[in-house]
Design an enzyme around this catalytic site. Structure first.
Site, PDB file in Angstrom:
ATOM      1  N   HIS A 178      82.893  75.541  16.058  1.00 35.57           N
ATOM      2  CA  HIS A 178      83.316  74.960  14.785  1.00 35.57           C
ATOM      3  C   HIS A 178      83.647  76.007  13.719  1.00 35.57           C
ATOM      4  O   HIS A 178      84.534  75.807  12.895  1.00 35.57           O
ATOM      5  CB  HIS A 178      82.212  74.043  14.262  1.00 35.57           C
ATOM      6  CG  HIS A 178      82.688  72.995  13.312  1.00 35.57           C
ATOM      7  ND1 HIS A 178      81.991  71.839  13.053  1.00 35.57           N
ATOM      8  CD2 HIS A 178      83.802  72.907  12.546  1.00 35.57           C
ATOM      9  CE1 HIS A 178      82.648  71.095  12.193  1.00 35.57           C
ATOM     10  NE2 HIS A 178      83.746  71.730  11.861  1.00 35.57           N
ATOM     11  N   TYR A 207      78.702  66.664  11.594  1.00 42.03           N
ATOM     12  CA  TYR A 207      79.142  65.464  10.884  1.00 42.03           C
ATOM     13  C   TYR A 207      78.046  64.394  10.870  1.00 42.03           C
ATOM     14  O   TYR A 207      78.129  63.434  10.098  1.00 42.03           O
ATOM     15  CB  TYR A 207      80.387  64.859  11.543  1.00 42.03           C
ATOM     16  CG  TYR A 207      81.627  65.723  11.516  1.00 42.03           C
ATOM     17  CD1 TYR A 207      81.672  66.934  10.822  1.00 42.03           C
ATOM     18  CD2 TYR A 207      82.779  65.322  12.205  1.00 42.03           C
ATOM     19  CE1 TYR A 207      82.815  67.718  10.821  1.00 42.03           C
ATOM     20  CE2 TYR A 207      83.924  66.111  12.194  1.00 42.03           C
ATOM     21  CZ  TYR A 207      83.935  67.301  11.517  1.00 42.03           C
ATOM     22  OH  TYR A 207      85.067  68.074  11.524  1.00 42.03           O
ATOM     23  N   LYS A 246      82.137  69.491  18.378  1.00 40.39           N
ATOM     24  CA  LYS A 246      82.105  70.911  18.042  1.00 40.39           C
ATOM     25  C   LYS A 246      80.685  71.439  17.920  1.00 40.39           C
ATOM     26  O   LYS A 246      79.781  70.728  17.466  1.00 40.39           O
ATOM     27  CB  LYS A 246      82.843  71.155  16.713  1.00 40.39           C
ATOM     28  CG  LYS A 246      84.209  70.530  16.637  1.00 40.39           C
ATOM     29  CD  LYS A 246      84.859  70.785  15.283  1.00 40.39           C
ATOM     30  CE  LYS A 246      86.047  69.878  15.079  1.00 40.39           C
ATOM     31  NZ  LYS A 246      85.658  68.493  14.726  1.00 40.39           N
ATOM     32  N   ASP A 272      87.941  62.680  16.904  1.00 40.44           N
ATOM     33  CA  ASP A 272      87.426  64.021  16.639  1.00 40.44           C
ATOM     34  C   ASP A 272      86.131  63.924  15.840  1.00 40.44           C
ATOM     35  O   ASP A 272      86.072  63.258  14.806  1.00 40.44           O
ATOM     36  CB  ASP A 272      88.457  64.837  15.842  1.00 40.44           C
ATOM     37  CG  ASP A 272      87.963  66.229  15.531  1.00 40.44           C
ATOM     38  OD1 ASP A 272      88.179  67.134  16.359  1.00 40.44           O
ATOM     39  OD2 ASP A 272      87.326  66.420  14.464  1.00 40.44           O
TER      40      ASP A 272
END
Length: 299
Positions: free
Chosen positions: A123, A55, A90, A50
């Site tokens: 997200h 990120y 996401k 994931d």
């Protein structure tokens, strides 16, 4: 859950395209030793990863995925096939809108060095630059979902869903007259301190898989006396107990760890069950306590 088949859950069960998703995955938010953790995870049976555009690690994940998929001398001489993996990314709160979401998806796909994703999520229900009570959030969410439906229809992603959606957000999406594809998954903060019972039941009633992030409450529950007592009772570690707790509620889990021993330990949660009284004892720890942002402030 005592056999290998029960390590999977079915997404899109109500659609014409059901797919198997591993119940356990590797979370990568703020994961430092990401290349090593993913490599060792894949070598030890993990098949789900994931990530998210925000990120800022998709390129690093892409490099190790390419290495592990194409190498022929790994995993006792067996090659990892792309179709064995389940990769989620996401669309961030900075990427809302139809065109923006399509662009964001293609950028994620390029960084991950993949031809398709297995799951793509919105997200966050809010939009960067808008107040939580701004109706523009709802308008932008709807446009973003149209983009995800387009990606699904074009077979660039096998399933689509949302993250951090409340019942209100889900109701809005499900009641939209333009809805073509229902969300398969809703990824939220879920653990005994934030046992979202109403949201869990809502998702079950609408064939939406609830996925838990921060299943250990950012580590706060590892040393909780009640958790430690219950973990001794079942002969498991606190982290195994907490992950199993989520699974008993029908949730999938994506724990994050930089510790290789903990990574392997987290995978050992499919050969035992929790009794209903233990699950209920953990439910009672609920304080509606969050360690991440509260999406209920977004209309």
């Amino acid at each position: 859950m005592n056999n290998n088949s029960e390590k999977f859950i079915i997404l899109n069960e109500s659609n014409s395209n059901p797919i198997k998703m591993p119940i356990l995955g590797i979370g990568t938010y703020k994961l430092n030793d990401i290349e090593n953790i993913i490599k060792i995870g894949l070598e030890n049976g993990y098949r789900r990863i994931d990530t998210a555009s925000m990120y800022n690690n998709e390129d690093r994940i892409g490099k190790i995925l390419k290495e592990m998929i194409t190498k022929n001398d790994g995993l006792d001489g067996k090659k990892i096939k792309r179709e064995e993996l389940f990769i989620t990314s996401k669309c961030s709160f900075m990427e809302h809108g139809y065109d923006n979401a399509l662009k964001a998806f293609n950028q994620s796909l390029e960084k991950l060095q993949l031809d398709y994703l297995d799951c793509y999520l919105i997200h966050w229900p809010g939009v960067k630059g808008l107040d939580g009570n701004d109706s523009g959030n709802s308008i932008q969410r709807a446009q973003t979902w149209r983009a995800l439906e387009k990606l699904y229809q074009d077979k660039k992603v096998r399933s689509i869903g949302v993250s951090n959606y409340t019942i209100n957000h889900l109701n809005e999406l499900l009641s939209s007259p333009s809805l073509q594809i229902k969300p398969a998954l809703n990824q939220v903060e879920f653990h005994p301190l934030n046992f979202q019972k109403d949201l869990l039941e809502f998702c079950k009633n609408n064939n939406i898989i609830l996925e838990s992030y921060s299943s250990l409450a950012c580590g706060r529950l590892i040393n909780n006396e009640n958790v430690k007592e219950l973990s001794k009772k079942v002969g498991r570690t606190p982290s195994q107990l907490l992950l199993r707790y989520c699974i008993e509620h029908g949730c999938t889990v994506i724990p994050k760890t930089d510790n290789v021993h903990r990574l392997i330990e987290n995978e050992m949660i499919f050969d035992f069950n929790l009794s209903s009284d233990i699950v209920e004892s953990l439910d009672k720890l609920n304080r509606d306590q969050r360690f991440y942002m509260d999406p209920s402030s977004i209309i």
